[in-house]
Design an enzyme around this catalytic site. Structure first.
Site, PDB file in Angstrom:
ATOM      1  N   ARG A 121      -9.414  -2.273  30.059  1.00 55.66           N
ATOM      2  CA  ARG A 121      -9.835  -0.961  30.781  1.00 55.66           C
ATOM      3  C   ARG A 121      -8.764   0.071  30.943  1.00 55.66           C
ATOM      4  NH1 ARG A 121     -12.725  -5.015  33.438  1.00 55.66           N
ATOM      5  NH2 ARG A 121     -14.911  -5.046  32.916  1.00 55.66           N
ATOM      6  N   LYS A 143      -6.563  13.213  24.028  1.00 57.65           N
ATOM      7  CA  LYS A 143      -7.555  13.034  23.281  1.00 57.65           C
ATOM      8  C   LYS A 143      -7.326  11.763  22.360  1.00 57.65           C
ATOM      9  CE  LYS A 143     -10.624  17.237  22.708  1.00 57.65           C
ATOM     10  NZ  LYS A 143     -10.916  18.094  21.577  1.00 57.65           N
ATOM     11  N   GLU A 185      -2.138  23.413  11.928  1.00 58.41           N
ATOM     12  CA  GLU A 185      -2.212  23.441  13.320  1.00 58.41           C
ATOM     13  C   GLU A 185      -1.414  24.082  13.961  1.00 58.41           C
ATOM     14  OE1 GLU A 185      -4.767  22.049  14.907  1.00 58.41           O
ATOM     15  OE2 GLU A 185      -5.512  20.582  13.514  1.00 58.41           O
ATOM     16  N   LYS A 219      -0.059  24.409  24.139  1.00 57.22           N
ATOM     17  CA  LYS A 219      -0.921  23.262  24.124  1.00 57.22           C
ATOM     18  C   LYS A 219      -0.867  22.695  25.814  1.00 57.22           C
ATOM     19  CE  LYS A 219      -3.512  19.571  22.788  1.00 57.22           C
ATOM     20  NZ  LYS A 219      -3.930  18.819  21.643  1.00 57.22           N
ATOM     21  N   GLU A 229     -12.006  19.334  28.255  1.00 51.78           N
ATOM     22  CA  GLU A 229     -12.742  20.525  27.409  1.00 51.78           C
ATOM     23  C   GLU A 229     -13.885  20.687  27.744  1.00 51.78           C
ATOM     24  OE1 GLU A 229     -11.867  19.811  23.066  1.00 51.78           O
ATOM     25  OE2 GLU A 229     -14.025  20.023  22.948  1.00 51.78           O
ATOM     26  N   ARG A 233     -10.191  24.577  26.628  1.00 58.52           N
ATOM     27  CA  ARG A 233      -9.708  23.628  25.646  1.00 58.52           C
ATOM     28  C   ARG A 233     -10.401  23.775  24.293  1.00 58.52           C
ATOM     29  NH1 ARG A 233      -7.279  17.576  26.443  1.00 58.52           N
ATOM     30  NH2 ARG A 233      -6.590  17.165  24.142  1.00 58.52           N
ATOM     31  N   ASN A 237     -10.068  24.390  18.949  1.00 54.85           N
ATOM     32  CA  ASN A 237     -10.839  24.044  17.822  1.00 54.85           C
ATOM     33  C   ASN A 237     -10.768  25.166  16.857  1.00 54.85           C
ATOM     34  OD1 ASN A 237     -11.125  21.333  18.742  1.00 54.85           O
ATOM     35  ND2 ASN A 237     -12.922  22.086  20.169  1.00 54.85           N
ATOM     36  N   HIS A 240     -11.696  24.620  13.322  1.00 54.23           N
ATOM     37  CA  HIS A 240     -11.987  23.180  12.961  1.00 54.23           C
ATOM     38  C   HIS A 240     -13.685  23.166  12.935  1.00 54.23           C
ATOM     39  CE1 HIS A 240      -8.108  22.536  14.457  1.00 54.23           C
ATOM     40  NE2 HIS A 240      -8.328  21.218  14.363  1.00 54.23           N
ATOM     41  N   HIS A 244     -14.228  20.954  10.207  1.00 51.67           N
ATOM     42  CA  HIS A 244     -14.681  19.473  10.239  1.00 51.67           C
ATOM     43  C   HIS A 244     -15.933  19.243   9.056  1.00 51.67           C
ATOM     44  CE1 HIS A 244     -13.208  18.156  14.556  1.00 51.67           C
ATOM     45  NE2 HIS A 244     -12.360  18.080  13.485  1.00 51.67           N
ATOM     46  N   HIS A 256      -6.891  17.062   6.828  1.00 53.16           N
ATOM     47  CA  HIS A 256      -7.292  17.828   8.163  1.00 53.16           C
ATOM     48  C   HIS A 256      -6.809  19.245   8.081  1.00 53.16           C
ATOM     49  CE1 HIS A 256      -8.646  18.461  12.104  1.00 53.16           C
ATOM     50  NE2 HIS A 256      -7.510  18.662  12.259  1.00 53.16           N
TER      51      HIS A 256
END
Ligand code: GLY
Length: 350
Positions: A121, A143, A185, A219, A229, A233, A237, A240, A244, A256
């Site tokens: 956990r 993330k 990026e 960042k 997010e 945030r 993206n 993206h 994606h 990517h």
């Protein structure tokens, strides 16, 4: 010289940036973790270069160390590989106070971070990003996750690292294509938040260690404002949404960064068509991407792209979420109707 950027999220942690940090990684981990066992997770490209150095350093700092190396590539970023990490964790065995060390690029960080978030956990993870993409973006902000057949990063957790050790020396051994990919990026970060940084990138045609630190600061600011997010945030993206979709279209064989590069130019065009992005932004983005050796378009027909766009988590009942630039250095997000997108992305629309 080591630069420290502290990230104040639900748990605060330092991003240490400095040449030659890798051989001292064990001592740095010791400052934030008091465990007995450490599991290094790395891939078949990075492991042969740096795992020995990090393993020796962790051993010298008193850890019993095990290293797990998976096959490099986005195709490995799935639950089956995470299960292999769990098996290795059981063999250590990793207890609650112990540590996972993510040594590698974005795939490694996301997957090792997810294993750390879920093993018992949640145990400590230290991120040691060795690619430009991971240093400027994915190692910071917590993330973590994996891809599934249904889409990219659909399974994951927010799990902040205890420490990020960012050594620019590791970028010297990157294959050109991987370095170029990371530049996308870094350019994205400048485009959404730092006009002066973008101008520096335009002029230099390379990403320097100082620019990397500036990207990390952007960042940090974003994730401090919006760790999970809920709003701001999402701006990270930029590029993206289409990116994606392209990655899915090419079954993740398109790197990517290349997909995001094409996605940024497309987003600038969509923003222009919506009257949000000034007309000079698209050619400026395209020029800098070309300078860095990144693509600015892709032959997939817009109608076909829509199939992959609507399967993404950014698609919902009212349309597809896009991040758009109001100018270089400032971004907003908007929901766009798919029917309009096809028209805007079709070259004759100009
Ligand atoms: N890479 C985007 C984010 O961390 O939110």
């Amino acid at each position: 010289m080591t630069h420290t950027i502290t990230v104040h999220t639900s748990s605060a942690y330092d991003v240490l940036c400095g040449s030659g940090l890798l051989p001292g990684a064990g001592e740095l981990c010791r400052r934030v973790n008091r465990g007995v066992h450490a599991l290094i997770v790395t891939d078949s490209h990075v492991g042969p270069l740096y795992a020995d150095t990090v393993e020796r350093s962790l051993t010298a700092a008193g850890y019993q160390v095990r290293t797990f190396t998976f096959r490099a590539g986005e195709q490995s970023k799935r639950l089956a590989t995470v299960e292999e990490i769990y098996e290795q964790a059981a063999m250590c065995p990793l207890h609650r106070d112990d540590l996972i060390v993510a040594l590698g690029g974005g795939v490694t960080g996301d997957m090792a971070g997810f294993a750390a978030a879920t093993w018992l956990r949640g145990i400590d993870v230290v991120q040691i990003p060795t690619s430009l993409l991971a240093q400027v973006d994915s190692s910071i902000g917590g993330k973590t996750g994996v891809d599934t057949v249904a889409g990219k990063n659909l399974v994951g957790a927010f799990w902040q690292p205890r420490l990020v050790i960012s050594d620019p020396d590791t970028l010297d051994t990157l294959p050109d294509a991987v370095r170029t990919e990371g530049a996308a990026e870094a350019i994205k970060t400048a485009l959404i938040a730092d006009e002066e940084l973008f101008a520096q990138m335009e002029a230099a045609g390379t990403i320097t260690p100082e620019m990397i630190r500036r990207c990390i600061a952007v960042k940090r600011d974003v994730v401090e404002q919006d760790e999970r997010e809920a709003g701001t945030r999402k701006l990270l993206n930029f590029g993206h949404t289409i990116g994606h979709a392209l990655e899915r279209r090419y079954a993740y064989r398109l790197p990517h960064g290349q997909a995001v590069a094409v996605g940024m130019v497309a987003a600038a065009r969509i923003g222009r068509c919506m009257g949000i992005t000034p007309a000079d932004v698209e050619p400026r983005i395209a020029a800098v991407l070309r300078r860095f050796g990144l693509p600015v378009e892709d032959p997939v027909p817009p109608e076909q792209l829509m199939t992959f766009l609507t399967a993404d988590k950014k698609h919902h009942a009212s349309g597809v979420d896009f991040v758009l630039l109001t100018r270089i250095g400032s971004a907003v997000w908007r929901t766009v109707e798919p029917a309009q997108l096809v028209a805007w992305l079709t070259p004759q629309a100009d």
